[in-house]
Scaffold this active site. Structure first.
Site, mmCIF file in Angstrom:
data_model
loop_
_atom_site.group_PDB
_atom_site.id
_atom_site.type_symbol
_atom_site.label_atom_id
_atom_site.label_comp_id
_atom_site.label_asym_id
_atom_site.label_seq_id
_atom_site.Cartn_x
_atom_site.Cartn_y
_atom_site.Cartn_z
ATOM 1 N N ALA A 103 128.189 13.881 34.201
ATOM 2 C CA ALA A 103 128.740 13.456 35.499
ATOM 3 C C ALA A 103 128.847 14.648 36.445
ATOM 4 C CB ALA A 103 130.112 12.818 35.310
ATOM 5 N N ASP A 138 134.538 9.726 34.256
ATOM 6 C CA ASP A 138 133.969 11.078 34.392
ATOM 7 C C ASP A 138 133.587 11.394 35.847
ATOM 8 O OD1 ASP A 138 134.315 11.232 31.686
ATOM 9 O OD2 ASP A 138 132.304 11.932 31.228
ATOM 10 N N LEU A 152 132.364 17.533 27.483
ATOM 11 C CA LEU A 152 133.215 17.955 28.605
ATOM 12 C C LEU A 152 132.754 17.352 29.941
ATOM 13 C CD1 LEU A 152 133.655 21.687 27.483
ATOM 14 C CD2 LEU A 152 135.233 19.790 27.122
HETATM 15 O O1 PMV Z 1 131.676 12.535 26.162
HETATM 16 P P1 PMV Z 1 131.745 12.344 27.611
HETATM 17 O O2 PMV Z 1 132.225 13.548 28.323
HETATM 18 O O3 PMV Z 1 130.469 11.829 28.201
HETATM 19 O O4 PMV Z 1 132.869 11.210 27.901
HETATM 20 C C1 PMV Z 1 132.646 9.859 27.604
HETATM 21 C C2 PMV Z 1 133.880 9.062 27.840
HETATM 22 C C3 PMV Z 1 133.844 7.631 27.301
HETATM 23 O O5 PMV Z 1 135.149 7.073 27.510
HETATM 24 C C4 PMV Z 1 133.542 7.594 25.821
HETATM 25 C C5 PMV Z 1 132.816 6.777 28.030
HETATM 26 C C6 PMV Z 1 133.172 6.415 29.468
HETATM 27 O O6 PMV Z 1 132.259 6.010 30.186
HETATM 28 O O7 PMV Z 1 134.349 6.511 29.872
#
Ligand code: PMV
Length: 326
Positions: free
Chosen positions: A117, A158, A113
């Site tokens: 970030a 993010d 989620l």
């Molecule tokens: O899993 P999360 O919330 O860290 O999201 C990562 C999203 C990705 O598209 C897989 C990586 C990115 O940097 O956008």
């Protein structure tokens, strides 16, 4: 820059990716929403030079002068990138003093989620606030740098959603970004279901890169498909055609499964949602574990809540609040 406060508290929202994760790293569009669960950072200035970090029941203290060494030595601990974030933000203000830092999250870390970030964005915002500053563009670039410490090649999606809040289309172009806010239905709800499987975003992003290097043609087909689904979803969201939005979410999940970033648990949860009246369901974020998101008609809310009784779940609306001083 003059220090204006000795205590500060700020928060940032966590997020869901509705469409386009992974391919957003390779300059395809994605749709993201900030959700009502937030991460809170509180700091107060100490009389010495130590940074004392308290996160998720982990306590760690490092002298500010030793933090820069961590950068050269490489991290041996998951909290080390956070010390670097604190250090780099203090250095932005030429400030060298110790801090007590407390971070509280309303969702589990590693749940897909966007917690990493949101932690960085809230932390950077609290330090900016000590100096009476609230510059979203600068907070974005420091948060993006923090994401780079955690995984090599973040898209920036993010940090963007955590800072802006709301519902956005995000697209990366080389070192630039395009962010388009979308109107959204204030009543729209998503159910978030945790898989209970923790995972490390950086590893999954690296796996996708290897797949891309091994089979660039197939990757391009997948990436174009992701873009097509996302463009259709933008239109469907504008038309408030949630039945179509749901179908596109499920289609996006199938694509991510073919990319190799789903898991048996995630597939089973998606299937279970669809069998219990969901309009659509998909993994969100990097995959490999984390959470799924479920879109549903208000009439099917109770049925779905019942169906996921044994799982950790919550229902959320989209939150308009990005980073915020508390
Ligand atoms: O899993 P999360 O919330 O860290 O999201 C990562 C999203 C990705 O598209 C897989 C990586 C990115 O940097 O956008």
């Amino acid at each position: 820059m003059k220090l204006l406060k000795v205590y500060s508290r700020a928060s940032a929202p966590t997020k869901i990716i509705l469409f386009g994760e992974h391919f957003v790293v390779y300059e395809k569009p994605a749709i993201l929403a900030a959700i009502e669960k937030r991460i809170y950072s509180s700091i107060n200035i100490r009389n010495d030079n130590n940074i004392n970090l308290n996160i998720n029941n982990i306590h760690e203290e490092i002298d500010i002068d030793n933090i820069s060494l961590l950068k050269d030595q490489g991290f041996t601990n998951l909290t080390h990138p956070l010390f670097i974030v604190i250090y780099d933000t203090l250095m932005r203000f030429n400030a060298r003093f110790g801090l007590n830092v407390k971070i509280d999250s309303e969702v589990p870390f590693g749940s897909g989620l966007g917690t990493s970030a949101a932690v960085s964005a809230s932390l950077i915002t609290t330090i900016f606030n000590l100096f009476g500053m609230f510059d979203k563009e600068e907070i974005f670039s420091l948060t993006l740098n923090a994401e780079k410490l955690i995984h090599n090649n973040p898209s920036g999606a993010d940090p963007a959603i955590s800072i802006s809040g709301g519902l956005i289309i995000f697209r990366k172009y080389n070192d630039n970004k395009m962010i388009i806010p979308l109107e959204y239905d204030k009543e729209l709800e998503f159910m978030i279901v945790y898989s209970g499987e923790e995972r490390i975003t950086g590893k999954i992003v690296d796996n996708v890169r290897s797949m891309k290097d091994k089979n660039p043609q197939l990757f391009e087909i997948f990436a174009n498909k992701s873009e097509e689904i996302t463009q259709d979803a933008i239109q469907a969201l504008k038309n408030k055609d949630y039945s179509l939005v749901g179908k596109l979410m499920t289609k996006n999940h199938e694509l991510l499964n073919r990319l190799g970033v789903s898991s048996q648990t995630l597939n089973r949860l998606v299937e279970h949602a669809l069998n219990n009246g969901a309009l659509g369901a998909k993994l969100t974020g990097a995959g490999g574990g984390g959470s799924i998101i479920v879109l549903f008609n208000a009439d099917d809310r109770n049925r779905l809540l019942e169906a996921f009784k044994g799982n950790k779940i919550f229902v959320t609306k989209i939150s308009n609040n990005g980073i915020r001083i508390e």
